[in-house]
Design a protein around this motif. Structure first.
Motif, PDB file in Angstrom:
ATOM      1  N   ILE A  17       0.793  -1.118   0.018  1.00 11.81           N
ATOM      2  CA  ILE A  17       0.038   0.133  -0.041  1.00 11.81           C
ATOM      3  C   ILE A  17       0.822   1.273  -0.100  1.00 11.81           C
ATOM      4  CG2 ILE A  17      -1.534   1.335   1.319  1.00 11.81           C
ATOM      5  CD1 ILE A  17      -2.978  -1.277   1.912  1.00 11.81           C
ATOM      6  N   THR A  18       1.936   1.242   0.643  1.00 12.66           N
ATOM      7  CA  THR A  18       2.897   2.365   0.705  1.00 12.66           C
ATOM      8  C   THR A  18       3.429   2.618  -0.723  1.00 12.66           C
ATOM      9  OG1 THR A  18       3.603   1.907   2.868  1.00 12.66           O
ATOM     10  CG2 THR A  18       5.143   3.150   1.757  1.00 12.66           C
ATOM     11  N   LEU A  19       3.687   1.496  -1.487  1.00 10.04           N
ATOM     12  CA  LEU A  19       4.417   1.639  -2.839  1.00 10.04           C
ATOM     13  C   LEU A  19       3.390   2.180  -3.552  1.00 10.04           C
ATOM     14  CD1 LEU A  19       6.385   1.003  -5.027  1.00 10.04           C
ATOM     15  CD2 LEU A  19       5.337  -1.306  -5.035  1.00 10.04           C
ATOM     16  N   LEU A  20       2.041   1.846  -3.300  1.00  6.72           N
ATOM     17  CA  LEU A  20       1.026   2.386  -4.363  1.00  6.72           C
ATOM     18  C   LEU A  20       0.636   3.854  -3.735  1.00  6.72           C
ATOM     19  CD1 LEU A  20      -1.434  -0.567  -4.225  1.00  6.72           C
ATOM     20  CD2 LEU A  20      -0.101   0.222  -6.273  1.00  6.72           C
ATOM     21  N   GLN A  21       0.877   4.219  -2.714  1.00 10.77           N
ATOM     22  CA  GLN A  21       0.976   5.758  -2.404  1.00 10.77           C
ATOM     23  C   GLN A  21       1.945   6.556  -3.105  1.00 10.77           C
ATOM     24  OE1 GLN A  21       0.431   5.122   1.780  1.00 10.77           O
ATOM     25  NE2 GLN A  21      -1.975   4.906   2.045  1.00 10.77           N
ATOM     26  N   ARG A  22       2.970   5.695  -3.087  1.00 10.40           N
ATOM     27  CA  ARG A  22       4.139   6.476  -3.608  1.00 10.40           C
ATOM     28  C   ARG A  22       3.815   6.777  -5.056  1.00 10.40           C
ATOM     29  NH1 ARG A  22       9.101   6.314  -0.296  1.00 10.40           N
ATOM     30  NH2 ARG A  22      10.153   6.857  -2.225  1.00 10.40           N
ATOM     31  N   GLY A  23       3.447   5.875  -5.715  1.00 12.18           N
ATOM     32  CA  GLY A  23       3.069   5.678  -7.070  1.00 12.18           C
ATOM     33  C   GLY A  23       3.836   4.984  -8.001  1.00 12.18           C
ATOM     34  N   VAL A  24       3.223   4.398  -8.984  1.00 12.08           N
ATOM     35  CA  VAL A  24       3.506   3.398  -9.918  1.00 12.08           C
ATOM     36  C   VAL A  24       3.189   3.970 -11.169  1.00 12.08           C
ATOM     37  CG1 VAL A  24       3.325   1.444  -8.336  1.00 12.08           C
ATOM     38  CG2 VAL A  24       1.386   2.189  -9.771  1.00 12.08           C
ATOM     39  N   VAL A  25       3.667   3.379 -12.513  1.00 14.05           N
ATOM     40  CA  VAL A  25       3.297   3.741 -13.779  1.00 14.05           C
ATOM     41  C   VAL A  25       2.404   2.712 -14.316  1.00 14.05           C
ATOM     42  CG1 VAL A  25       4.345   4.260 -16.014  1.00 14.05           C
ATOM     43  CG2 VAL A  25       5.485   5.067 -13.871  1.00 14.05           C
ATOM     44  N   ARG A 138      -2.188  -7.465 -12.312  1.00 16.66           N
ATOM     45  CA  ARG A 138      -1.765  -6.991 -13.964  1.00 16.66           C
ATOM     46  C   ARG A 138      -0.671  -6.454 -14.222  1.00 16.66           C
ATOM     47  NH1 ARG A 138      -7.369  -5.478 -15.827  1.00 16.66           N
ATOM     48  NH2 ARG A 138      -6.515  -4.096 -17.279  1.00 16.66           N
ATOM     49  N   GLY A 139       0.216  -6.060 -13.218  1.00 19.12           N
ATOM     50  CA  GLY A 139       1.349  -5.561 -13.358  1.00 19.12           C
ATOM     51  C   GLY A 139       1.535  -4.171 -13.695  1.00 19.12           C
ATOM     52  N   VAL A 140       2.692  -3.562 -12.873  1.00 19.60           N
ATOM     53  CA  VAL A 140       2.942  -2.022 -12.971  1.00 19.60           C
ATOM     54  C   VAL A 140       4.529  -1.867 -13.285  1.00 19.60           C
ATOM     55  CG1 VAL A 140       0.886  -1.443 -11.443  1.00 19.60           C
ATOM     56  CG2 VAL A 140       3.404  -1.922 -10.366  1.00 19.60           C
ATOM     57  N   LEU A 141       4.759  -0.696 -13.823  1.00 19.51           N
ATOM     58  CA  LEU A 141       6.072  -0.193 -13.801  1.00 19.51           C
ATOM     59  C   LEU A 141       6.304   0.843 -12.368  1.00 19.51           C
ATOM     60  CD1 LEU A 141       6.161   1.087 -17.487  1.00 19.51           C
ATOM     61  CD2 LEU A 141       6.798  -1.300 -16.457  1.00 19.51           C
ATOM     62  N   GLU A 161      18.681  -0.577  -6.009  1.00 22.46           N
ATOM     63  CA  GLU A 161      18.205   0.681  -6.188  1.00 22.46           C
ATOM     64  C   GLU A 161      18.875   1.204  -7.839  1.00 22.46           C
ATOM     65  OE1 GLU A 161      19.463   3.383  -3.144  1.00 22.46           O
ATOM     66  OE2 GLU A 161      17.989   2.250  -1.768  1.00 22.46           O
ATOM     67  N   THR A 162      19.805   0.645  -8.288  1.00 19.25           N
ATOM     68  CA  THR A 162      20.315   0.839  -9.496  1.00 19.25           C
ATOM     69  C   THR A 162      19.695   0.282 -10.750  1.00 19.25           C
ATOM     70  OG1 THR A 162      22.214  -0.645  -9.357  1.00 19.25           O
ATOM     71  CG2 THR A 162      22.787   1.531  -8.561  1.00 19.25           C
ATOM     72  N   ASP A 163      18.662  -0.560 -10.300  1.00 19.19           N
ATOM     73  CA  ASP A 163      17.967  -1.277 -11.489  1.00 19.19           C
ATOM     74  C   ASP A 163      16.969  -0.148 -12.140  1.00 19.19           C
ATOM     75  OD1 ASP A 163      19.187  -3.835 -11.181  1.00 19.19           O
ATOM     76  OD2 ASP A 163      17.626  -4.336  -9.689  1.00 19.19           O
ATOM     77  N   GLY A 164      16.632   0.656 -11.617  1.00 18.66           N
ATOM     78  CA  GLY A 164      15.722   1.694 -12.174  1.00 18.66           C
ATOM     79  C   GLY A 164      14.396   1.241 -12.357  1.00 18.66           C
ATOM     80  N   THR A 165      14.043   1.503 -13.531  1.00 13.48           N
ATOM     81  CA  THR A 165      12.400   1.067 -13.876  1.00 13.48           C
ATOM     82  C   THR A 165      12.313  -0.213 -14.003  1.00 13.48           C
ATOM     83  OG1 THR A 165      11.902   3.236 -14.677  1.00 13.48           O
ATOM     84  CG2 THR A 165      10.261   1.297 -14.968  1.00 13.48           C
ATOM     85  N   VAL A 166      11.422  -1.101 -13.131  1.00 14.40           N
ATOM     86  CA  VAL A 166      11.483  -2.555 -13.481  1.00 14.40           C
ATOM     87  C   VAL A 166       9.792  -2.818 -13.589  1.00 14.40           C
ATOM     88  CG1 VAL A 166      13.210  -3.249 -11.772  1.00 14.40           C
ATOM     89  CG2 VAL A 166      11.139  -2.888 -10.933  1.00 14.40           C
ATOM     90  N   HIS A 167       9.356  -3.887 -14.242  1.00 13.20           N
ATOM     91  CA  HIS A 167       8.034  -4.526 -14.362  1.00 13.20           C
ATOM     92  C   HIS A 167       7.808  -5.252 -13.018  1.00 13.20           C
ATOM     93  CE1 HIS A 167       4.783  -7.029 -15.467  1.00 13.20           C
ATOM     94  NE2 HIS A 167       4.479  -5.854 -15.910  1.00 13.20           N
ATOM     95  N   LEU A 168       6.776  -4.865 -12.246  1.00  9.62           N
ATOM     96  CA  LEU A 168       6.570  -5.460 -10.993  1.00  9.62           C
ATOM     97  C   LEU A 168       5.238  -6.047 -10.994  1.00  9.62           C
ATOM     98  CD1 LEU A 168       7.389  -5.759  -7.955  1.00  9.62           C
ATOM     99  CD2 LEU A 168       5.801  -3.561  -7.423  1.00  9.62           C
ATOM    100  N   GLN A 169       5.121  -7.134 -10.340  1.00 15.24           N
ATOM    101  CA  GLN A 169       3.841  -8.001 -10.376  1.00 15.24           C
ATOM    102  C   GLN A 169       3.470  -8.938  -9.245  1.00 15.24           C
ATOM    103  OE1 GLN A 169       3.535  -9.887 -14.500  1.00 15.24           O
ATOM    104  NE2 GLN A 169       1.460 -10.166 -14.276  1.00 15.24           N
ATOM    105  N   ILE A 170       2.275  -9.323  -9.131  1.00 15.67           N
ATOM    106  CA  ILE A 170       2.282 -10.272  -7.826  1.00 15.67           C
ATOM    107  C   ILE A 170       2.316 -11.614  -8.714  1.00 15.67           C
ATOM    108  CG2 ILE A 170       0.366 -11.451  -6.300  1.00 15.67           C
ATOM    109  CD1 ILE A 170      -0.259  -8.591  -5.551  1.00 15.67           C
TER     110      ILE A 170
END
Length: 170
Positions: A17-25, A138-141, A161-170
């Motif tokens: 939930i903290t991650l979703l509050q921080r924001g995803v793409v 569904r997956g987010v960036l 942390e240096t991986d930058g943008t990643v595709h995150l999914q459950i």
């Protein structure tokens, strides 16, 4: 962005939930209405989008007309359930005083649906709790450093942390 590192997390781990509050793409189609974005890109039911998502901001402007306001590449969308107190009355969708804030409200557009749009999305309160798991399935960036910060010790092994943008999914 096609060759992104793919990261999987377990459903329900602390910090999501903290991650979703921080924001995803989220990938979407430019010119979608806010309603279409919620239903097609996020997978929310029409009833849920209409009744549960009571506060919406597009680029920091409150949204009342979810059918007329359109998204475009790079937009910031925040979704929340009803907010408490005067803030909820003032910024909530279709409230009795929403006409008094028309100068700051997001405006309707006749933009056509065309081309990919990357939308920065933030989910708050019950929307993050209820709709977040489905969105993550569904997956987010997301930025690796945001994932690490939000999930803490629950962050996926091997994610830096240096991986930058990643595709995150459950």
């Amino acid at each position: 962005m096609e060759n992104l590192k793919r990261v999987t997390i377990a459903e329900g781990i602390p910090g999501t939930i903290t991650l979703l509050q921080r924001g995803v793409v989220i990938r979407a189609v430019a010119g979608m209405s806010i309603r279409e974005f919620m239903e097609e890109a996020l997978g929310l039911s029409s009833d849920y989008a209409e009744t549960r998502v009571r506060t919406i901001f597009l680029n920091a402007s409150p949204v009342d007309d979810i059918d007329g306001v359109k998204i475009q590449d790079g937009d910031y969308v925040s979704l929340s359930g009803a907010l408490p107190g005067i803030c909820g009355i003032a910024m909530g969708r279709d409230t009795v005083i929403s006409p008094f804030r028309s100068e700051i409200s997001a405006k309707s557009s006749d933009m056509l649906r065309e081309g990919e749009a990357l939308i920065y999305l933030k989910l708050f309160n019950l929307i993050a709790k209820e709709a977040g798991p489905g969105l993550l399935r569904r997956g987010v960036l997301a930025e690796a450093d945001d994932i690490i910060c939000a999930l803490g010790e629950n962050a996926p092994q091997g994610l830096a942390e240096t991986d930058g943008t990643v595709h995150l999914q459950i």
